[in-house]
Design a protein around this motif. Structure first.
Motif, PDB file in Angstrom:
ATOM      1  N   GLN A 185      25.473 -49.738   0.785  1.00 22.10           N
ATOM      2  CA  GLN A 185      25.992 -48.763  -0.181  1.00 22.10           C
ATOM      3  C   GLN A 185      26.859 -49.481  -1.220  1.00 22.10           C
ATOM      4  OE1 GLN A 185      25.202 -45.432  -0.066  1.00 22.10           O
ATOM      5  NE2 GLN A 185      23.893 -45.936   1.701  1.00 22.10           N
ATOM      6  N   ILE A 186      26.809 -48.970  -2.450  1.00 24.24           N
ATOM      7  CA  ILE A 186      27.692 -49.468  -3.503  1.00 24.24           C
ATOM      8  C   ILE A 186      28.999 -48.701  -3.426  1.00 24.24           C
ATOM      9  CG2 ILE A 186      28.056 -49.590  -6.003  1.00 24.24           C
ATOM     10  CD1 ILE A 186      25.080 -50.054  -6.323  1.00 24.24           C
ATOM     11  N   THR A 187      30.095 -49.450  -3.336  1.00 24.21           N
ATOM     12  CA  THR A 187      31.405 -48.801  -3.221  1.00 24.21           C
ATOM     13  C   THR A 187      32.190 -48.794  -4.532  1.00 24.21           C
ATOM     14  OG1 THR A 187      32.412 -50.874  -2.466  1.00 24.21           O
ATOM     15  CG2 THR A 187      31.571 -49.374  -0.766  1.00 24.21           C
ATOM     16  N   ASN A 188      31.826 -49.706  -5.461  1.00 23.28           N
ATOM     17  CA  ASN A 188      32.588 -49.739  -6.723  1.00 23.28           C
ATOM     18  C   ASN A 188      31.795 -50.515  -7.777  1.00 23.28           C
ATOM     19  OD1 ASN A 188      34.770 -49.179  -8.394  1.00 23.28           O
ATOM     20  ND2 ASN A 188      35.820 -51.095  -7.895  1.00 23.28           N
ATOM     21  N   VAL A 189      31.918 -50.064  -9.034  1.00 25.30           N
ATOM     22  CA  VAL A 189      31.333 -50.769 -10.175  1.00 25.30           C
ATOM     23  C   VAL A 189      32.386 -50.776 -11.282  1.00 25.30           C
ATOM     24  CG1 VAL A 189      29.486 -50.848 -11.884  1.00 25.30           C
ATOM     25  CG2 VAL A 189      29.012 -49.999  -9.571  1.00 25.30           C
ATOM     26  N   ILE A 190      32.670 -51.977 -11.821  1.00 28.41           N
ATOM     27  CA  ILE A 190      33.644 -52.047 -12.915  1.00 28.41           C
ATOM     28  C   ILE A 190      33.078 -52.903 -14.043  1.00 28.41           C
ATOM     29  CG2 ILE A 190      35.684 -51.743 -11.465  1.00 28.41           C
ATOM     30  CD1 ILE A 190      36.110 -54.773 -11.556  1.00 28.41           C
ATOM     31  N   GLU A 210      31.046 -56.035 -12.364  1.00 30.71           N
ATOM     32  CA  GLU A 210      31.180 -56.393 -10.951  1.00 30.71           C
ATOM     33  C   GLU A 210      30.783 -55.208 -10.086  1.00 30.71           C
ATOM     34  OE1 GLU A 210      34.958 -57.949  -9.863  1.00 30.71           O
ATOM     35  OE2 GLU A 210      34.753 -59.770 -11.101  1.00 30.71           O
ATOM     36  N   ILE A 211      29.910 -55.471  -9.106  1.00 32.23           N
ATOM     37  CA  ILE A 211      29.408 -54.427  -8.200  1.00 32.23           C
ATOM     38  C   ILE A 211      29.838 -54.800  -6.791  1.00 32.23           C
ATOM     39  CG2 ILE A 211      27.366 -53.175  -7.399  1.00 32.23           C
ATOM     40  CD1 ILE A 211      25.928 -54.340  -9.916  1.00 32.23           C
ATOM     41  N   THR A 212      30.483 -53.893  -6.100  1.00 34.38           N
ATOM     42  CA  THR A 212      30.942 -54.141  -4.734  1.00 34.38           C
ATOM     43  C   THR A 212      30.110 -53.322  -3.750  1.00 34.38           C
ATOM     44  OG1 THR A 212      33.184 -54.503  -5.551  1.00 34.38           O
ATOM     45  CG2 THR A 212      32.931 -54.137  -3.186  1.00 34.38           C
ATOM     46  N   PHE A 213      29.664 -53.976  -2.649  1.00 35.73           N
ATOM     47  CA  PHE A 213      28.879 -53.313  -1.600  1.00 35.73           C
ATOM     48  C   PHE A 213      29.716 -53.183  -0.327  1.00 35.73           C
ATOM     49  CE2 PHE A 213      26.006 -55.613  -4.372  1.00 35.73           C
ATOM     50  CZ  PHE A 213      25.037 -54.667  -4.674  1.00 35.73           C
ATOM     51  N   ASN A 214      29.291 -52.308   0.548  1.00 26.49           N
ATOM     52  CA  ASN A 214      30.029 -52.091   1.801  1.00 26.49           C
ATOM     53  C   ASN A 214      29.709 -53.126   2.879  1.00 26.49           C
ATOM     54  OD1 ASN A 214      27.402 -51.197   2.281  1.00 26.49           O
ATOM     55  ND2 ASN A 214      28.044 -49.596   3.705  1.00 26.49           N
ATOM     56  N   GLU A 215      28.784 -54.048   2.599  1.00 27.43           N
ATOM     57  CA  GLU A 215      28.431 -55.094   3.540  1.00 27.43           C
ATOM     58  C   GLU A 215      27.767 -56.237   2.784  1.00 27.43           C
ATOM     59  OE1 GLU A 215      25.161 -54.206   6.230  1.00 27.43           O
ATOM     60  OE2 GLU A 215      24.650 -52.438   5.031  1.00 27.43           O
ATOM     61  N   ALA A 216      27.586 -57.363   3.481  1.00 29.03           N
ATOM     62  CA  ALA A 216      26.936 -58.508   2.853  1.00 29.03           C
ATOM     63  C   ALA A 216      25.460 -58.218   2.615  1.00 29.03           C
ATOM     64  CB  ALA A 216      27.100 -59.746   3.729  1.00 29.03           C
ATOM     65  N   SER A 235      22.800 -62.897 -13.486  1.00 29.16           N
ATOM     66  CA  SER A 235      23.305 -62.109 -12.351  1.00 29.16           C
ATOM     67  C   SER A 235      23.306 -62.954 -11.081  1.00 29.16           C
ATOM     68  CB  SER A 235      22.465 -60.847 -12.142  1.00 29.16           C
ATOM     69  OG  SER A 235      21.154 -61.179 -11.726  1.00 29.16           O
ATOM     70  N   GLU A 236      24.173 -62.584 -10.191  1.00 34.15           N
ATOM     71  CA  GLU A 236      24.285 -63.265  -8.899  1.00 34.15           C
ATOM     72  C   GLU A 236      24.841 -62.291  -7.872  1.00 34.15           C
ATOM     73  OE1 GLU A 236      26.449 -67.203  -6.906  1.00 34.15           O
ATOM     74  OE2 GLU A 236      27.016 -66.502  -8.907  1.00 34.15           O
ATOM     75  N   ILE A 237      24.248 -62.290  -6.675  1.00 35.71           N
ATOM     76  CA  ILE A 237      24.759 -61.464  -5.582  1.00 35.71           C
ATOM     77  C   ILE A 237      25.054 -62.377  -4.414  1.00 35.71           C
ATOM     78  CG2 ILE A 237      24.227 -59.660  -3.902  1.00 35.71           C
ATOM     79  CD1 ILE A 237      22.569 -58.275  -6.026  1.00 35.71           C
ATOM     80  N   GLU A 238      26.300 -62.373  -3.960  1.00 34.24           N
ATOM     81  CA  GLU A 238      26.717 -63.206  -2.842  1.00 34.24           C
ATOM     82  C   GLU A 238      27.668 -62.410  -1.963  1.00 34.24           C
ATOM     83  OE1 GLU A 238      28.813 -67.535  -1.922  1.00 34.24           O
ATOM     84  OE2 GLU A 238      28.316 -66.957  -3.972  1.00 34.24           O
ATOM     85  N   GLY A 239      27.365 -62.372  -0.652  1.00 32.36           N
ATOM     86  CA  GLY A 239      28.204 -61.579   0.254  1.00 32.36           C
ATOM     87  C   GLY A 239      28.128 -60.112  -0.117  1.00 32.36           C
ATOM     88  N   ASN A 240      29.276 -59.490  -0.285  1.00 31.17           N
ATOM     89  CA  ASN A 240      29.291 -58.063  -0.644  1.00 31.17           C
ATOM     90  C   ASN A 240      29.631 -57.854  -2.116  1.00 31.17           C
ATOM     91  OD1 ASN A 240      32.004 -58.783  -0.525  1.00 31.17           O
ATOM     92  ND2 ASN A 240      32.644 -56.738   0.147  1.00 31.17           N
ATOM     93  N   LYS A 241      29.424 -58.904  -2.943  1.00 24.56           N
ATOM     94  CA  LYS A 241      29.772 -58.805  -4.359  1.00 24.56           C
ATOM     95  C   LYS A 241      28.575 -59.189  -5.234  1.00 24.56           C
ATOM     96  CE  LYS A 241      33.660 -58.596  -5.591  1.00 24.56           C
ATOM     97  NZ  LYS A 241      34.597 -57.486  -5.883  1.00 24.56           N
TER      98      LYS A 241
END
Length: 315
Positions: A185-190, A210-216, A235-241
């Protein structure tokens, strides 16, 4: 003549015993085995004949005679009477311990079973530990057994046996893991400008999302115009970010609506796609802006962006 007298004596004894229907119930097994002179499993006239043939003989410790039934050292009329009193009775063969599985001195689990084997069915079987099930020549001993040193004493009508084992503690049960079936799930977008300031919504100054997820997760995030044109931001996705940034690409254009297409998957294999839609991009304000009394409220107080005001007055 001696044989004839013996035969008549045997017949006389037999008839008197049968006529009296003499039989002892529950006779000691050792007594019956002694009376079964020829060891054929049944006390019969053949045993009397065997004694009669040895009448008068001496039985010694070095050369014992089976016909000396009462073990007084001499084969005589008393032995004949002894056997005659048990004519017709069946003699149970002795049960001898043969083996144990698992073998003694080995290691057991708490709930293991031990199987004992005898050459004949063991009568009156008992055990110091566990529950015994006797089937023919086999005895199955069932636990649970206490962890540690197990000294198992078994007895039956013909003997006793001591078996030693080591009972080990059971392995701990593995923790129950609840399978992950929920998608990320996406928890935050700024949105952020080049100075790292967070913007209420994208502007021409926006250089990073920046997009934050609830898990990696792993996956991709791509910035498009609402019309489906790839803007070319990296773009890059690493861990929960997840990060989408302009770098050397074109800046956002005023009046355009932008979306970020996100497709990610977590470690459990749950995958999901999101479309993040932003409101139309505002123009970047001209800097500096001349503010007077008439425009102060709308330009400064109602601004959605941080405003630095330098006061200047002429009197």
């Amino acid at each position: 003549m001696k044989k004839l007298i013996c035969s008549l004596l045997i017949l006389s004894l037999t008839l008197s015993v049968l006529a009296a229907s003499y039989a002892e119930d529950g006779t000691d097994i050792d007594t019956l085995r002694a009376a079964d002179v020829n060891a054929d499993g049944t006390i019969s006239i053949l045993d009397l004949v065997r004694i009669a043939a040895d009448l008068g003989a001496t039985s010694t410790a070095d050369q014992p005679l089976n016909s000396d039934v009462n073990a007084d050292g001499t084969v005589n009329i008393l032995d004949l009477v002894f056997v005659a009193n048990h004519l017709g009775e069946v003699v149970r063969p002795p049960a001898v311990f043969v083996s144990a599985d698992p073998v003694p001195e080995s290691q057991l689990e708490i709930d293991d079973t031990i199987v004992l084997t005898f050459d004949n069915p063991p009568e009156a079987f008992t055990t110091s530990t566990g529950v015994a099930t006797v089937v023919d020549n086999t005895v199955t001993l069932s636990g649970p057994f206490e962890p540690g040193m197990l000294v198992l004493v078994v007895t039956w009508a013909d003997g006793t046996q001591t078996l030693r084992y080591t009972v080990r503690e059971p392995d701990p049960e593995p923790p129950q893991i609840t399978p992950d079936t929920e998608p990320p799930q996406i928890t935050n977008v700024i949105a952020m400008d080049s100075d790292g300031n967070i913007e209420p919504k994208p502007t021409q100054n926006t250089t990073r999302f920046e997009i934050t997820f609830n898990e990696a997760v792993i996956g991709q995030a791509i910035l498009f115009t609402a019309g489906g044109t790839n803007v070319g931001w990296s773009s890059e996705i690493e861990g929960n970010k997840g990060i989408v940034e302009r770098r050397y690409a074109k800046a956002l254009e005023s009046g355009f609506t932008y979306v970020i297409e996100v497709n990610v998957i977590d470690a459990a294999g749950n995958e999901i796609g999101y479309t993040i839609t932003f409101p139309p991009v505002d123009e970047s304000p001209e800097i500096p802006i001349l503010v007077d009394d008439a425009t102060f409220d709308t330009v400064v107080l109602e601004s959605e962006l941080p405003v630095v005001v330098e006061f200047y007055a002429e009197w």
